[in-house]
Design a protein around this motif. Structure first.
Motif, PDB file in Angstrom:
ATOM      1  N   ALA A  75     -55.241  66.042 -26.554  1.00 22.52           N
ATOM      2  CA  ALA A  75     -56.146  64.911 -26.569  1.00 22.52           C
ATOM      3  C   ALA A  75     -57.209  65.119 -27.603  1.00 22.52           C
ATOM      4  N   ASN A  93     -53.803  60.414 -27.474  1.00 27.90           N
ATOM      5  CA  ASN A  93     -52.933  61.591 -27.367  1.00 27.90           C
ATOM      6  C   ASN A  93     -52.420  61.809 -28.994  1.00 27.90           C
ATOM      7  N   LEU A 141     -55.914  67.127 -19.498  1.00 30.15           N
ATOM      8  CA  LEU A 141     -54.527  66.605 -20.143  1.00 30.15           C
ATOM      9  C   LEU A 141     -53.439  67.252 -19.023  1.00 30.15           C
ATOM     10  N   ILE A 202     -53.727  61.739 -20.146  1.00 28.57           N
ATOM     11  CA  ILE A 202     -54.949  62.296 -20.459  1.00 28.57           C
ATOM     12  C   ILE A 202     -55.950  61.398 -20.135  1.00 28.57           C
TER      13      ILE A 202
END
Length: 220
Positions: A75, A93, A141, A202
């Motif tokens: 992330a 991401n 995440l 995320i």
């Protein structure tokens, strides 16, 4: 975990730059090796790489995994530049083929087709409280609904203001460009690996989720 595809609402309009070694834990892990060849000293300026336009994958769309490759996800926050500085922030991401060296990260590991998962929106900077407030953010995440990592901006080596200042000492950032503030590693030094069939989500306060599924690359 919410795996419902989200409608893409944002795409980068300029160049996307990634930043390496901007979290304290990873920097400490690499420190013993930084006096070795080829550079024989720690980096003094931010270490950057480029995420090219072929990597952009809007949230909700699948990302194909090259056959036989070990692929990692992480992330990051992206500082989206406007005419007067940072206009907004996007959640990302950052996908890459796993590799060992931080020196001049090769295009072939970072710029595979589809290897930058994009958040659905660029959140105005004012809505997040300004650049200084970003240090309080934490990013979660999840892979397949299971929590895998919490990335804390309080662990930045260079906070957003310092990173921008240091980057601008050697290059210009134009409206539409995106400067990623880095990704943190897991405690052992690697990053979360993904395989075909996995879904990664995320999330961070103030942002809509970034959701991507991973599929096997189709044979030619």
């Amino acid at each position: 975990m919410n795996t419902t595809p989200l409608s893409p609402g944002w795409l980068p309009e300029g160049t996307v730059y990634g930043t390496l070694l901007n979290f304290r834990h990873e920097l400490a892990l690499w420190a013993p090796h930084m006096n070795e060849a080829p550079y024989q000293a720690p980096p003094k300026a931010p270490v950057l790489y480029v995420k090219t336009a072929n990597t952009f994958t809007p949230t909700g769309q699948p990302i194909a995994l090259p056959s036989g490759a070990s692929v990692e996800v992480a992330a990051s926050l992206g500082l989206v530049m406007g005419a007067g500085g940072v206009a907004g922030i996007v959640l990302l991401n950052d996908v890459a083929v796993a590799h060992d060296s931080y020196y001049r990260p090769p295009v072939r590991t970072r710029c595979v087709d589809g290897f930058l998962g994009l958040g659905p929106e660029c959140v105005p900077l004012d809505a997040l409280g300004g650049l200084d407030a970003l240090r309080e953010l934490e990013i979660e995440l999840h892979r397949n609904g299971v929590h895998k990592q919490t990335t804390r901006m309080s662990e930045w080596v260079r906070d957003a203001v310092t990173l921008l200042t240091d980057v601008r000492e050697f290059m210009s950032l134009r409206p539409g460009d995106v400067l990623m503030t880095g990704t943190d590693c897991l405690p052992e030094g690697g990053r979360e690996l993904v395989h075909a069939g996995d879904t990664v989500e995320i999330t961070a306060p103030g942002f809509k989720p970034v959701v991507h599924s991973f599929v096997a690359e189709e044979s030619a």
